[in-house]
Motif scaffolding. Structure first.
Motif, PDB file in Angstrom:
ATOM      1  N   LEU A  13      37.459 -20.733  -6.679  1.00 26.90           N
ATOM      2  CA  LEU A  13      36.796 -21.667  -5.779  1.00 26.90           C
ATOM      3  C   LEU A  13      36.788 -23.079  -6.359  1.00 26.90           C
ATOM      4  O   LEU A  13      37.151 -24.050  -5.685  1.00 26.90           O
ATOM      5  CB  LEU A  13      35.359 -21.218  -5.515  1.00 26.90           C
ATOM      6  CG  LEU A  13      35.142 -20.126  -4.465  1.00 26.90           C
ATOM      7  CD1 LEU A  13      33.680 -19.714  -4.436  1.00 26.90           C
ATOM      8  CD2 LEU A  13      35.570 -20.620  -3.093  1.00 26.90           C
ATOM      9  N   LEU A  14      36.393 -23.184  -7.616  1.00 26.56           N
ATOM     10  CA  LEU A  14      36.340 -24.502  -8.251  1.00 26.56           C
ATOM     11  C   LEU A  14      37.731 -25.121  -8.326  1.00 26.56           C
ATOM     12  O   LEU A  14      37.891 -26.338  -8.211  1.00 26.56           O
ATOM     13  CB  LEU A  14      35.736 -24.391  -9.659  1.00 26.56           C
ATOM     14  CG  LEU A  14      34.268 -23.943  -9.719  1.00 26.56           C
ATOM     15  CD1 LEU A  14      33.826 -23.758 -11.170  1.00 26.56           C
ATOM     16  CD2 LEU A  14      33.359 -24.947  -9.027  1.00 26.56           C
ATOM     17  N   MET A  39      37.611 -36.329 -13.284  1.00 26.10           N
ATOM     18  CA  MET A  39      37.795 -34.883 -13.230  1.00 26.10           C
ATOM     19  C   MET A  39      36.641 -34.184 -13.948  1.00 26.10           C
ATOM     20  O   MET A  39      36.314 -34.526 -15.078  1.00 26.10           O
ATOM     21  CB  MET A  39      39.125 -34.503 -13.902  1.00 26.10           C
ATOM     22  CG  MET A  39      39.466 -33.045 -13.821  1.00 26.10           C
ATOM     23  SD  MET A  39      39.822 -32.520 -12.134  1.00 26.10           S
ATOM     24  CE  MET A  39      41.412 -33.309 -11.858  1.00 26.10           C
ATOM     25  N   ILE A  40      36.008 -33.229 -13.268  1.00 20.27           N
ATOM     26  CA  ILE A  40      34.905 -32.478 -13.853  1.00 20.27           C
ATOM     27  C   ILE A  40      35.461 -31.213 -14.511  1.00 20.27           C
ATOM     28  O   ILE A  40      35.993 -30.330 -13.840  1.00 20.27           O
ATOM     29  CB  ILE A  40      33.864 -32.090 -12.785  1.00 20.27           C
ATOM     30  CG1 ILE A  40      33.326 -33.344 -12.091  1.00 20.27           C
ATOM     31  CG2 ILE A  40      32.729 -31.293 -13.416  1.00 20.27           C
ATOM     32  CD1 ILE A  40      32.440 -33.030 -10.898  1.00 20.27           C
ATOM     33  N   ARG A  41      35.322 -31.141 -15.826  1.00 15.11           N
ATOM     34  CA  ARG A  41      35.811 -29.989 -16.584  1.00 15.11           C
ATOM     35  C   ARG A  41      34.732 -28.899 -16.566  1.00 15.11           C
ATOM     36  O   ARG A  41      33.594 -29.154 -16.942  1.00 15.11           O
ATOM     37  CB  ARG A  41      36.147 -30.401 -18.010  1.00 15.11           C
ATOM     38  CG  ARG A  41      37.316 -31.380 -18.093  1.00 15.11           C
ATOM     39  CD  ARG A  41      37.397 -32.061 -19.458  1.00 15.11           C
ATOM     40  NE  ARG A  41      37.425 -31.098 -20.553  1.00 15.11           N
ATOM     41  CZ  ARG A  41      38.520 -30.457 -20.968  1.00 15.11           C
ATOM     42  NH1 ARG A  41      39.680 -30.698 -20.356  1.00 15.11           N
ATOM     43  NH2 ARG A  41      38.480 -29.618 -21.973  1.00 15.11           N
ATOM     44  N   THR A  42      35.118 -27.701 -16.132  1.00 21.41           N
ATOM     45  CA  THR A  42      34.137 -26.627 -15.998  1.00 21.41           C
ATOM     46  C   THR A  42      34.525 -25.394 -16.804  1.00 21.41           C
ATOM     47  O   THR A  42      35.707 -25.152 -17.078  1.00 21.41           O
ATOM     48  CB  THR A  42      33.962 -26.218 -14.524  1.00 21.41           C
ATOM     49  OG1 THR A  42      35.199 -25.664 -14.035  1.00 21.41           O
ATOM     50  CG2 THR A  42      33.563 -27.409 -13.667  1.00 21.41           C
ATOM     51  N   LEU A  43      33.511 -24.627 -17.157  1.00 17.25           N
ATOM     52  CA  LEU A  43      33.693 -23.338 -17.819  1.00 17.25           C
ATOM     53  C   LEU A  43      32.860 -22.327 -17.052  1.00 17.25           C
ATOM     54  O   LEU A  43      31.700 -22.596 -16.732  1.00 17.25           O
ATOM     55  CB  LEU A  43      33.242 -23.421 -19.280  1.00 17.25           C
ATOM     56  CG  LEU A  43      33.453 -22.192 -20.178  1.00 17.25           C
ATOM     57  CD1 LEU A  43      33.514 -22.619 -21.647  1.00 17.25           C
ATOM     58  CD2 LEU A  43      32.348 -21.141 -20.012  1.00 17.25           C
ATOM     59  N   VAL A  44      33.437 -21.177 -16.731  1.00 19.28           N
ATOM     60  CA  VAL A  44      32.730 -20.132 -15.991  1.00 19.28           C
ATOM     61  C   VAL A  44      32.465 -18.953 -16.919  1.00 19.28           C
ATOM     62  O   VAL A  44      33.396 -18.411 -17.527  1.00 19.28           O
ATOM     63  CB  VAL A  44      33.546 -19.656 -14.773  1.00 19.28           C
ATOM     64  CG1 VAL A  44      32.780 -18.565 -14.026  1.00 19.28           C
ATOM     65  CG2 VAL A  44      33.852 -20.828 -13.841  1.00 19.28           C
ATOM     66  N   PHE A 101      30.024 -26.439  -4.920  1.00 18.92           N
ATOM     67  CA  PHE A 101      30.731 -27.656  -5.304  1.00 18.92           C
ATOM     68  C   PHE A 101      29.757 -28.819  -5.512  1.00 18.92           C
ATOM     69  O   PHE A 101      29.859 -29.564  -6.482  1.00 18.92           O
ATOM     70  CB  PHE A 101      31.763 -28.037  -4.241  1.00 18.92           C
ATOM     71  CG  PHE A 101      32.778 -26.972  -3.946  1.00 18.92           C
ATOM     72  CD1 PHE A 101      33.188 -26.089  -4.948  1.00 18.92           C
ATOM     73  CD2 PHE A 101      33.328 -26.833  -2.674  1.00 18.92           C
ATOM     74  CE1 PHE A 101      34.133 -25.095  -4.684  1.00 18.92           C
ATOM     75  CE2 PHE A 101      34.268 -25.851  -2.408  1.00 18.92           C
ATOM     76  CZ  PHE A 101      34.669 -24.984  -3.407  1.00 18.92           C
ATOM     77  N   GLU A 102      28.819 -28.953  -4.573  1.00 17.86           N
ATOM     78  CA  GLU A 102      27.847 -30.044  -4.661  1.00 17.86           C
ATOM     79  C   GLU A 102      26.964 -29.876  -5.892  1.00 17.86           C
ATOM     80  O   GLU A 102      26.638 -30.855  -6.577  1.00 17.86           O
ATOM     81  CB  GLU A 102      26.983 -30.094  -3.403  1.00 17.86           C
ATOM     82  CG  GLU A 102      25.938 -31.187  -3.403  1.00 17.86           C
ATOM     83  CD  GLU A 102      26.520 -32.578  -3.529  1.00 17.86           C
ATOM     84  OE1 GLU A 102      25.780 -33.486  -3.985  1.00 17.86           O
ATOM     85  OE2 GLU A 102      27.708 -32.784  -3.187  1.00 17.86           O
ATOM     86  N   ALA A 103      26.592 -28.631  -6.208  1.00 17.71           N
ATOM     87  CA  ALA A 103      25.762 -28.376  -7.380  1.00 17.71           C
ATOM     88  C   ALA A 103      26.482 -28.788  -8.658  1.00 17.71           C
ATOM     89  O   ALA A 103      25.888 -29.413  -9.545  1.00 17.71           O
ATOM     90  CB  ALA A 103      25.397 -26.889  -7.445  1.00 17.71           C
ATOM     91  N   MET A 132      37.845 -31.114  -9.804  1.00 13.75           N
ATOM     92  CA  MET A 132      37.353 -30.110 -10.745  1.00 13.75           C
ATOM     93  C   MET A 132      38.497 -29.374 -11.424  1.00 13.75           C
ATOM     94  O   MET A 132      39.518 -29.079 -10.803  1.00 13.75           O
ATOM     95  CB  MET A 132      36.445 -29.099 -10.033  1.00 13.75           C
ATOM     96  CG  MET A 132      35.201 -29.725  -9.433  1.00 13.75           C
ATOM     97  SD  MET A 132      34.131 -28.521  -8.600  1.00 13.75           S
ATOM     98  CE  MET A 132      32.985 -29.647  -7.770  1.00 13.75           C
ATOM     99  N   ASP A 133      38.309 -29.078 -12.688  1.00 14.24           N
ATOM    100  CA  ASP A 133      39.320 -28.378 -13.469  1.00 14.24           C
ATOM    101  C   ASP A 133      38.620 -27.296 -14.295  1.00 14.24           C
ATOM    102  O   ASP A 133      37.720 -27.596 -15.089  1.00 14.24           O
ATOM    103  CB  ASP A 133      40.035 -29.365 -14.397  1.00 14.24           C
ATOM    104  CG  ASP A 133      41.093 -28.692 -15.251  1.00 14.24           C
ATOM    105  OD1 ASP A 133      41.598 -27.629 -14.844  1.00 14.24           O
ATOM    106  OD2 ASP A 133      41.414 -29.231 -16.330  1.00 14.24           O
ATOM    107  N   VAL A 134      38.983 -26.029 -14.080  1.00 13.44           N
ATOM    108  CA  VAL A 134      38.412 -24.927 -14.858  1.00 13.44           C
ATOM    109  C   VAL A 134      39.193 -24.824 -16.164  1.00 13.44           C
ATOM    110  O   VAL A 134      40.344 -24.392 -16.180  1.00 13.44           O
ATOM    111  CB  VAL A 134      38.482 -23.601 -14.082  1.00 13.44           C
ATOM    112  CG1 VAL A 134      37.867 -22.472 -14.913  1.00 13.44           C
ATOM    113  CG2 VAL A 134      37.764 -23.723 -12.739  1.00 13.44           C
TER     114      VAL A 134
END
Length: 219
Positions: A20-21, A1-6, A114-116, A27-29
């Motif tokens: 979107l993410l 799981m890719i943890r993301t912050l926007v 997503f690919e980025a 993916m997990d925001v």
């Protein structure tokens, strides 16, 4: 799981990217920030894998926020993907220099986003698009060239050659084809270059190559 912050000061944009993410199973925001200072704080708190960072934000702009996050996490920290528009191109080079691993235009298709994120999370730099190479070369050309760092003398002739090809935007596979080497050999050389120069990733290697004069921007 890719943890993301926007991080973006426009709520609609911020929530749009997060939504979107959130549609992706891998993916997990984990957080969102409305300014750079909040991005720095939440990054330290939630330890995301990837930070999507706007440039112009109140309190602390995206470049300074990138610099603080990268400085605090020299190894194994979040990878930073700069979100920009064409009218903000002059900030891209500063962002890469500050520690970003690449940039993306805000109006890209969802699949490109997503690919980025996956590329950045995998430890690679998002430097393949031709526009990125043009921007780096252009802003390196406009700025006074620095004296070639002494650290470059630590590189072998082959490593120096490969650094130059990385700065031209070639992938490991493309470099292998040009130099008639295996992909694994090129990967090893690139790793040695990053280690010897104390760099986080290929994006930083490109900045060093241009600033040192190893690669001369094309007219």
């Amino acid at each position: 799981m890719i943890r993301t912050l926007v991080a973006d000061d426009h709520q609609v944009v911020r929530e749009g990217f997060a939504a979107l993410l959130g549609t992706q199973a891998d993916m997990d925001v984990v957080a969102s920030a409305a300014d750079g200072a909040e991005a720095v704080r939440l990054s330290a708190e939630h330890r995301p894998d990837v930070v999507l960072m706007d440039v112009r934000m109140p309190v602390l702009d995206g470049i300074e926020a990138t610099r603080e996050i990268a400085a605090a996490d020299e190894e194994g920290g979040p990878r930073i993907l700069i979100l920009t528009t064409f009218d903000l191109d002059d900030y891209v080079y500063d962002a890469l220099q500050a520690g970003a691993s690449g940039f993306l235009l805000k109006d890209v298709p969802a699949e490109t986003l997503f690919e980025a994120v996956r590329v950045i999370a995998g430890g690679e730099a998002l430097l393949a698009p031709t526009i990125t190479r043009r921007l780096i070369a252009e802003f390196a050309r406009l700025r006074p060239r620095q004296v070639r760092p002494e650290s470059l003398s630590a590189l072998t002739p082959r490593e120096t050659e490969i650094l130059g090809l990385v700065a031209e935007g070639l992938s490991n596979h493309e470099i292998a084809g040009r130099l008639v080497l295996s992909d694994e050999t090129v990967k090893t050389h690139v790793s040695h270059v990053l280690r010897k120069l104390g760099l986080r990733d290929r994006a930083q290697a490109v900045v060093v190559a241009y600033e040192s004069g190893l690669v001369v921007p094309r007219a």
